[in-house]
Scaffold this motif. Structure first.
Motif, PDB file in Angstrom:
ATOM      1  N   VAL A  86       1.040  81.025 -42.594  1.00 58.25           N
ATOM      2  CA  VAL A  86       0.543  79.968 -41.703  1.00 58.25           C
ATOM      3  C   VAL A  86      -0.391  79.031 -42.463  1.00 58.25           C
ATOM      4  N   VAL A  87      -1.249  79.599 -43.309  1.00 65.33           N
ATOM      5  CA  VAL A  87      -2.183  78.782 -44.089  1.00 65.33           C
ATOM      6  C   VAL A  87      -1.417  77.817 -44.998  1.00 65.33           C
ATOM      7  N   ILE A  88      -0.360  78.302 -45.653  1.00 63.64           N
ATOM      8  CA  ILE A  88       0.429  77.424 -46.516  1.00 63.64           C
ATOM      9  C   ILE A  88       1.096  76.330 -45.692  1.00 63.64           C
ATOM     10  N   GLY A  89       1.591  76.684 -44.502  1.00 60.96           N
ATOM     11  CA  GLY A  89       2.179  75.678 -43.628  1.00 60.96           C
ATOM     12  C   GLY A  89       1.168  74.632 -43.196  1.00 60.96           C
ATOM     13  N   LEU A  90      -0.045  75.067 -42.852  1.00 57.54           N
ATOM     14  CA  LEU A  90      -1.095  74.116 -42.463  1.00 57.54           C
ATOM     15  C   LEU A  90      -1.498  73.244 -43.645  1.00 57.54           C
ATOM     16  N   GLY A  91      -1.594  73.840 -44.823  1.00 58.04           N
ATOM     17  CA  GLY A  91      -1.934  73.056 -46.008  1.00 58.04           C
ATOM     18  C   GLY A  91      -0.897  72.000 -46.305  1.00 58.04           C
ATOM     19  N   ALA A  92       0.378  72.301 -45.971  1.00 48.75           N
ATOM     20  CA  ALA A  92       1.452  71.346 -46.208  1.00 48.75           C
ATOM     21  C   ALA A  92       1.456  70.216 -45.189  1.00 48.75           C
ATOM     22  N   LEU A 121      -1.285  69.441 -42.574  1.00 50.81           N
ATOM     23  CA  LEU A 121      -2.538  68.770 -42.249  1.00 50.81           C
ATOM     24  C   LEU A 121      -2.928  67.811 -43.367  1.00 50.81           C
ATOM     25  N   GLY A 122      -3.090  66.572 -43.037  1.00 53.08           N
ATOM     26  CA  GLY A 122      -3.517  65.590 -44.025  1.00 53.08           C
ATOM     27  C   GLY A 122      -2.642  64.363 -44.051  1.00 53.08           C
ATOM     28  N   ALA A 123      -1.346  64.554 -44.234  1.00 54.68           N
ATOM     29  CA  ALA A 123      -0.454  63.404 -44.396  1.00 54.68           C
ATOM     30  C   ALA A 123      -0.469  62.511 -43.167  1.00 54.68           C
ATOM     31  N   GLY A 124      -0.295  63.086 -41.983  1.00 56.31           N
ATOM     32  CA  GLY A 124      -0.242  62.276 -40.779  1.00 56.31           C
ATOM     33  C   GLY A 124      -1.575  61.660 -40.419  1.00 56.31           C
ATOM     34  N   VAL A 125      -2.621  62.423 -40.536  1.00 56.92           N
ATOM     35  CA  VAL A 125      -3.935  61.941 -40.134  1.00 56.92           C
ATOM     36  C   VAL A 125      -4.462  60.875 -41.085  1.00 56.92           C
ATOM     37  N   ARG A 182      -6.316  78.004 -48.702  1.00 58.74           N
ATOM     38  CA  ARG A 182      -7.267  78.400 -47.650  1.00 58.74           C
ATOM     39  C   ARG A 182      -8.506  77.515 -47.673  1.00 58.74           C
ATOM     40  N   ALA A 183      -9.048  77.290 -48.860  1.00 60.00           N
ATOM     41  CA  ALA A 183     -10.241  76.449 -48.980  1.00 60.00           C
ATOM     42  C   ALA A 183      -9.942  75.016 -48.558  1.00 60.00           C
ATOM     43  N   ILE A 184      -8.766  74.522 -48.930  1.00 62.37           N
ATOM     44  CA  ILE A 184      -8.392  73.156 -48.575  1.00 62.37           C
ATOM     45  C   ILE A 184      -8.255  72.999 -47.066  1.00 62.37           C
ATOM     46  N   VAL A 185      -7.564  73.941 -46.419  1.00 61.52           N
ATOM     47  CA  VAL A 185      -7.368  73.858 -44.964  1.00 61.52           C
ATOM     48  C   VAL A 185      -8.709  73.894 -44.241  1.00 61.52           C
ATOM     49  N   LEU A 193      -4.617  66.708 -51.550  1.00 60.22           N
ATOM     50  CA  LEU A 193      -4.415  67.731 -52.572  1.00 60.22           C
ATOM     51  C   LEU A 193      -3.697  68.951 -51.997  1.00 60.22           C
ATOM     52  N   GLY A 194      -4.046  69.319 -50.752  1.00 58.07           N
ATOM     53  CA  GLY A 194      -3.391  70.466 -50.126  1.00 58.07           C
ATOM     54  C   GLY A 194      -1.906  70.239 -49.947  1.00 58.07           C
TER      55      GLY A 194
END
Length: 427
Positions: free
Chosen positions: A27-33, A35-39, A156-159, A289-290
């Motif tokens: 889940v963390v890897i999915g969130l890292g992928a 979260l960020g681009a859209g926002v 994890r740190a990035i998310v 970066l994430g």
């Protein structure tokens, strides 16, 4: 269409890579992928296309993404190996469709990697954007090279950092005194085509769950883990995106959001808490970066799977004896993304990537449609809806993105045909 190949029955075959990821890490890897681009990147062009209708575009993109996620999750449980829709298309539809899925994913996500590297650099130091983007790609490639567990720890740190930054954006907007709910109402730019185009652009933000499917050989108990992790990561991302989108539109309105080069910074600076702006910029940089980190992982695993079947040079199928990662594929991905970051345009890369990846998911949905009833975890109609949704959003993107994407997919058909011709000549 090529005749379907007989599916393998042994989904528990030994993995060529190390299985180290549980549900939480997946889940963390999915969130890292995601979260960020859209926002931090896609909200502005989506507002430019649809005005306040970007909220409808967000819902539509999420609906298509959900259909794709259910198809990907059940296929990942059936075929728990690296490659994602490349494997699913090959196994369920035939070699050509598998090759086109892998081709679309690799080419589209290489463009995404360049876009995320540039997004990071523009938030940190716009005057040195390109060299900084290249440096970021090289550093993260080294991190990935040293094993999937290193990637998970950094992700994890990035998310955590990104979620903190987005929470501060919401708090700053709520306390800034600029919220006007009337800005959420439809404006003069609202049209069906604009909403579809916004949805296609915003789909770029949701496509990160593909990285989970490409990690099928590094997940513990993939039959159980992937069908849980993919929808969970997508659901969390949708809640975050919807919250930030409503707050951003209420705070500054669609015209200002469309015109902003850093939309969430504009949201914060419109209120009475401008000190939050540096935190937002840092969060945007970390989020980019994430996404970039997970892109290098996902594309290298697809290259690894294609190379193992002879669709790419077999030298890319080598696994590092210590780190247990496809290190040659990772190094090649890093090199290509670094070169693209030195040359690419951010918004063009987003549109091109969306077109290619929507076709990747169209093939995944078509593959899921062929699953027998006893192997389906969700209704069959979701796969059909996902297929139609992907094609509709892809053709609604800006004409330049459609033309470039269609050209590259056509080139992929040519490459596949040339491969078959050479094999026939050699036989």
């Amino acid at each position: 269409m090529d005749a379907p190949q007989a599916p393998r029955t042994d989904a528990a075959e030994p993995s060529r890579l190390a299985r180290r990821l549980g549900v939480f890490d997946a889940v963390v890897i999915g969130l890292g992928a995601m979260l960020g681009a859209g926002v931090f990147v896609a909200f502005a062009p989506a507002a430019q296309a649809a005005g306040s209708g970007l909220l409808l575009g967000l819902v539509l993109a999420a609906a298509v993404a959900w259909c794709n996620a259910t198809s990907s999750a059940q296929l990942a449980a059936r075929y728990p190996e690296s490659g994602g829709a490349y494997v699913y298309g090959r196994e369920r539809l035939g070699p050509l469709w598998g090759f086109l899925a892998g081709w679309g994913f690799v080419v589209g996500k290489l463009a995404s990697g360049a876009a995320m590297a540039l997004a990071f650099a523009h938030y940190v130091a716009p005057a040195y954007a390109r060299p900084l983007a290249v440096a970021a790609v090289l550093v993260l490639t080294i991190v990935d090279y040293h094993g999937i567990q290193k990637t998970v720890l950094l992700t994890r740190a990035i998310v955590a950092t990104v979620l903190l930054a987005l929470a501060l954006v919401v708090v700053a907007a709520l306390g800034g005194g600029t919220l006007e709910p009337a800005r959420l109402l439809p404006d003069e730019r609202l049209s069906a085509h604009g909403v579809l185009q916004a949805a296609g652009i915003l789909f770029f933000a949701f496509a990160g769950y593909a990285r989970l499917a490409t990690l099928g050989e590094e997940v513990v108990d993939p039959r159980r883990t992937l069908p849980r992790a993919i929808p969970l990561a997508l659901g969390i991302t949708l809640v975050v995106y919807a919250t930030v989108a409503v707050v951003a539109l209420s705070a500054i309105g669609a015209p200002a959001l469309a015109a902003a080069t850093a939309p969430l910074r504009a949201v914060v600076e419109a209120g009475r808490l401008p000190w939050v702006s540096p935190v937002v910029r840092a969060g945007a940089a970390v989020a980019s970066l994430g996404v970039l980190l997970s892109l290098i992982v996902g594309v290298s695993r697809t290259m690894f799977a294609m190379a193992a079947r002879g669709d790419l040079p077999r030298a890319l199928a080598v696994v590092h004896p210590v780190h247990r990662v496809p290190h040659r594929a990772e190094l090649l991905v890093g090199a290509i993304v670094a070169v693209a970051a030195a040359m690419a345009d951010l918004r063009t890369a987003i549109g091109f990537s969306s077109f290619a990846v929507l076709h990747y998911y169209a093939i995944a949905n078509a593959a899921a449609w062929t699953l027998p009833a006893h192997e389906r975890r969700w209704p069959r109609w979701l796969a059909g809806a996902g297929l139609l949704g992907c094609l509709l959003l892809a053709t609604s993107l800006p004409p330049a993105a459609v033309a470039a994407g269609a050209t590259v997919l056509g080139l992929g058909v040519g490459v596949h045909g040339l491969r078959l011709w050479r094999r026939w000549r050699a036989a």
